[in-house]
Enzyme design. Sequence first.
Site, PDB file in Angstrom:
ATOM      1  N   ASP A  92      89.462   2.610 -66.257  1.00  0.00           N
ATOM      2  CA  ASP A  92      89.942   1.237 -66.180  1.00  0.00           C
ATOM      3  C   ASP A  92      90.787   1.014 -64.928  1.00  0.00           C
ATOM      4  O   ASP A  92      91.192  -0.113 -64.638  1.00  0.00           O
ATOM      5  CB  ASP A  92      90.697   0.837 -67.448  1.00  0.00           C
ATOM      6  CG  ASP A  92      91.917   1.697 -67.734  1.00  0.00           C
ATOM      7  OD1 ASP A  92      92.190   2.637 -66.973  1.00  0.00           O
ATOM      8  OD2 ASP A  92      92.612   1.419 -68.737  1.00  0.00           O
ATOM      9  N   SER A  93      91.004   2.081 -64.164  1.00  0.00           N
ATOM     10  CA  SER A  93      91.597   1.949 -62.829  1.00  0.00           C
ATOM     11  C   SER A  93      90.771   1.027 -61.949  1.00  0.00           C
ATOM     12  O   SER A  93      91.258   0.535 -60.922  1.00  0.00           O
ATOM     13  CB  SER A  93      91.726   3.324 -62.169  1.00  0.00           C
ATOM     14  OG  SER A  93      90.500   4.036 -62.231  1.00  0.00           O
TER      15      SER A  93
ATOM     16  N   GLU B 263      98.330  13.535 -67.375  1.00  0.00           N
ATOM     17  CA  GLU B 263      98.682  12.813 -66.150  1.00  0.00           C
ATOM     18  C   GLU B 263     100.185  12.781 -65.900  1.00  0.00           C
ATOM     19  O   GLU B 263     100.980  12.488 -66.792  1.00  0.00           O
ATOM     20  CB  GLU B 263      98.166  11.369 -66.220  1.00  0.00           C
ATOM     21  CG  GLU B 263      98.498  10.565 -64.968  1.00  0.00           C
ATOM     22  CD  GLU B 263      97.789   9.231 -64.876  1.00  0.00           C
ATOM     23  OE1 GLU B 263      97.965   8.537 -63.860  1.00  0.00           O
ATOM     24  OE2 GLU B 263      97.052   8.884 -65.814  1.00  0.00           O
TER      25      GLU B 263
ATOM     26  N   ASP C 156      86.411   4.508 -70.030  1.00  0.00           N
ATOM     27  CA  ASP C 156      87.696   4.145 -70.613  1.00  0.00           C
ATOM     28  C   ASP C 156      87.563   2.985 -71.584  1.00  0.00           C
ATOM     29  O   ASP C 156      86.840   2.012 -71.314  1.00  0.00           O
ATOM     30  CB  ASP C 156      88.677   3.721 -69.517  1.00  0.00           C
ATOM     31  CG  ASP C 156      89.584   4.849 -69.062  1.00  0.00           C
ATOM     32  OD1 ASP C 156      89.803   5.795 -69.851  1.00  0.00           O
ATOM     33  OD2 ASP C 156      90.086   4.782 -67.928  1.00  0.00           O
TER      34      ASP C 156
ATOM     35  N   GLU D  19      94.031   6.308 -74.359  1.00  0.00           N
ATOM     36  CA  GLU D  19      95.358   6.795 -74.000  1.00  0.00           C
ATOM     37  C   GLU D  19      96.150   7.096 -75.264  1.00  0.00           C
ATOM     38  O   GLU D  19      95.966   6.468 -76.303  1.00  0.00           O
ATOM     39  CB  GLU D  19      96.087   5.770 -73.133  1.00  0.00           C
ATOM     40  CG  GLU D  19      95.459   5.618 -71.759  1.00  0.00           C
ATOM     41  CD  GLU D  19      96.262   4.721 -70.830  1.00  0.00           C
ATOM     42  OE1 GLU D  19      97.379   4.314 -71.192  1.00  0.00           O
ATOM     43  OE2 GLU D  19      95.757   4.417 -69.728  1.00  0.00           O
TER      44      GLU D  19
ATOM     45  N   LYS E  42      87.262   7.290 -73.529  1.00  0.00           N
ATOM     46  CA  LYS E  42      88.604   7.853 -73.358  1.00  0.00           C
ATOM     47  C   LYS E  42      89.634   6.860 -73.859  1.00  0.00           C
ATOM     48  O   LYS E  42      89.522   5.668 -73.600  1.00  0.00           O
ATOM     49  CB  LYS E  42      88.900   8.205 -71.896  1.00  0.00           C
ATOM     50  CG  LYS E  42      90.300   8.831 -71.694  1.00  0.00           C
ATOM     51  CD  LYS E  42      90.472   9.392 -70.306  1.00  0.00           C
ATOM     52  CE  LYS E  42      90.708   8.331 -69.265  1.00  0.00           C
ATOM     53  NZ  LYS E  42      91.990   7.586 -69.491  1.00  0.00           N
TER      54      LYS E  42
END
Length: 272
Positions: free
Chosen positions: A50-51, A188, A89, A121, A119
Site C-alpha cells: 500500500d506504499s 519494520e 497489502d 499490519e 499482508k
Amino acid sequence: MSSHTLSVKRLTAPEIRARKGKTPLVCLTAYTTPVAEILDEACDILLVGDSLGMVVHGLPSTIGVTMEMMILHGQAVMRGAKKAFVVIDMPFGSYESSPEQAFQNAVRLLKETGAQAVKVESGPTVHETIAYLTQRGIPVMGHVGLRPQAVNVDGGFKAKGRTAKERDIALQEARDSAQAGAFAIVVEGVAADLAGIITAEVDVPTIGIGASSQCDGQILVTDDMLGLFDWSPKFVRRYASLREQIREAALSYARDVASRDFPAQQETYFTK
C-alpha cells in the site's frame, strides 16, 4: 514439448515458510507490469504494497489507499510476475473491524488480482484475523514494528522497539502472528537486537525492512532502492540513481525537440 511444460513454477507459501533460517528471502515492492517483469528474476517475493499510495499516487501516507487501488495495481503486477510469490497489502480500513470483514476483502483481493497472499499490519486483535483467514484458505503475511497504517496514532513514521513496552509489544505480536498461522512476518523499523530476538522466537521467516541482517529476508520499496526520490530512509541502500538519469534524459529530449534534432530522418516515416 509444449510451452506450458516449460513454464516456470511460481513459488508457494509453504516453500516461503520452509526458507526459515536458510538462504535469505529476496523481496521488493512492485506496482506495475513492466517493473514486476524486471524484478521477477531476482525476487522470491514481490509485495504489492500500500506504499503505492505514496510512491505512485503522491499521497502523504498509506491511509488514503483504497481496495480499488490495490486491485488495479495487483492485477498489473500479476501480469508481469511469473516466478515470484506475490503478496498484496490489505489497505487501511479493509480488515480491522472484524475477521469476517477481513475475509470478504481478502477474498476479493485474491480473486480479482490472482495474487497468492495478503499482508496485514499488527495490532492487539490482528492475530485473531490471521487465524480466521488462514483457516479459510487465505495465506497471510504478518507485519510488526513500525506500522505505516498507524501513522496518525503514532504521530508519524517512527521506529519501534526503543522502549521496553514497545519491544514487548512487537515481540508478542510476532509470536501471536506466527502462532495464528502467518507464513512469514515483515519486521519494520526496529533495532537489530530486537530483530534478532523476534527472528529466533518465531518459527516462520522474518523479512526485515530497517531491521538488520539478522532477519530471514529483506524487503525495500523498489523506488527507494532505485533512487527515484531526493530523500530515502536511513535503512535504504541506493543501488541506482534513476531520478537524476530520468531528469537528464528529459532535458536531453527537450533540447533535441527545441533544436529540431528530434525526430531525425531515422525516426521519420516517408511516402514510398
